[in-house]
Design an enzyme around this catalytic site. Structure first.
Site, short mmCIF file in Angstrom:
data_model
loop_
_atom_site.label_atom_id
_atom_site.label_comp_id
_atom_site.label_asym_id
_atom_site.label_seq_id
_atom_site.Cartn_x
_atom_site.Cartn_y
_atom_site.Cartn_z
N CYS A 77 -5.85 0.43 -3.69
CA CYS A 77 -5.09 0.62 -4.47
C CYS A 77 -3.53 0.19 -3.81
CB CYS A 77 -4.93 2.14 -4.66
SG CYS A 77 -3.49 2.84 -5.33
N CYS A 99 -0.93 -5.12 -8.37
CA CYS A 99 -1.90 -3.93 -8.58
C CYS A 99 -3.45 -4.10 -8.83
CB CYS A 99 -1.66 -3.04 -9.45
SG CYS A 99 -2.49 -1.48 -10.17
#
Length: 267
Positions: free
Chosen positions: A72, A186
């Site tokens: 993440c 991301c």
């Protein structure tokens, strides 16, 4: 058996998982996504640090993992130093691939699409200053694209029009003003790589998956990797909250080679 834990707020880390598993096929993989607090991109830093520390410490205790991948970008740019202080096994983070994007760019106009938290974080600006000082960097901060990626992984339709809405500011530019190298900042965003590539056919799309795979391989080698004759005890996935479409998520993980999808609670 060498066990590797992937952690993300959602399913974005599965894009990194595929690259890591390809380079390191003999490990057992655990995937834990914190859908109860999804998305992380609009949470404050103190919350992210506390939440990731609690979940990962419990995961190490419960699963006896050998290595953690914080798959993440938001959590990596916020929590890695604290996590490494408290958890005494190797931890690999994922940060925006600014350096390779700058190297690949011919026009020296690069794009960074990431969560709002990653976009505004000092860590990201430091990467730009260090590796893309000679580039014009266009930025889009979005949680809408994260949600579209989650929807796609759960088996629900995502249209090109919906993805295009996220990239409106860049699509309004003249072709020569658009980025020719786009950082998918991301881990969710490679899940809609085809759609982004359709919108920007002349751009190179850059993510961190392969680099993370190589890094994990080197750490596994240093920490006694399993032999190629050793049999994995399987791959297992876990979620923290409630899933509206459990079967959709189960199918997604099954397609990636996971045996099951099970609820995970800190209580």
């Amino acid at each position: 058996m060498f066990r590797v834990l992937f952690f993300d707020s959602g399913l974005g880390g599965t894009s990194v998982f595929s690259a890591v598993k390809e380079l390191n096929p003999n490990c057992s993989y655990y995937y834990l996504f914190d859908n109860e607090c999804f998305p992380y991109g609009n949470k404050d830093e103190a919350f992210i640090i506390k939440r990731t520390d609690e979940i990962l410490e419990e995961s190490v205790r419960r699963f006896s993992v050998s290595l953690i991948i914080v798959a993440c970008n938001t959590a990596s740019t916020v929590a890695l130093p604290k996590l490494r202080d408290r958890i005494k096994i190797p931890i690999v983070g994922v940060v925006p691939a600014i350096k390779p994007a700058a190297i690949k760019s011919k026009s020296k106009i690069i794009g960074l699409v990431a969560t709002p938290g990653t976009i505004r974080r000092a860590y990201t600006n430091d990467l730009i200053e260090k590796f893309a000082k000679d580039c014009k960097v266009l930025k889009i901060g979005t949680t809408d694209l994260v949600r579209l990626c989650e929807r796609k992984m759960a088996g629900k339709p995502v249209t090109l029009t919906e993805v295009a809405e996220v990239f409106g500011p860049w699509l309004m530019l003249k072709p020569e003003e658009r980025p020719d190298s786009i950082v998918l900042g991301c881990t969710h965003f490679p899940l809609v790589k085809d759609e982004i590539g359709t919108l920007f056919p002349d751009a190179v799309l850059v993510d961190s998956g392969e680099a993370i795979g190589r890094r994990v391989r080197s750490l596994i080698s240093l920490n006694q990797a399993p032999s190629y004759e050793e049999i994995s005890d399987g791959n297992h996935a876990f979620y923290t909250g409630n899933l509206e479409n459990l079967s959709g998520y189960e199918n997604a993980f099954k397609s990636l080679g996971f045996k099951d999808l099970t609820a995970f609670s800190l209580k």
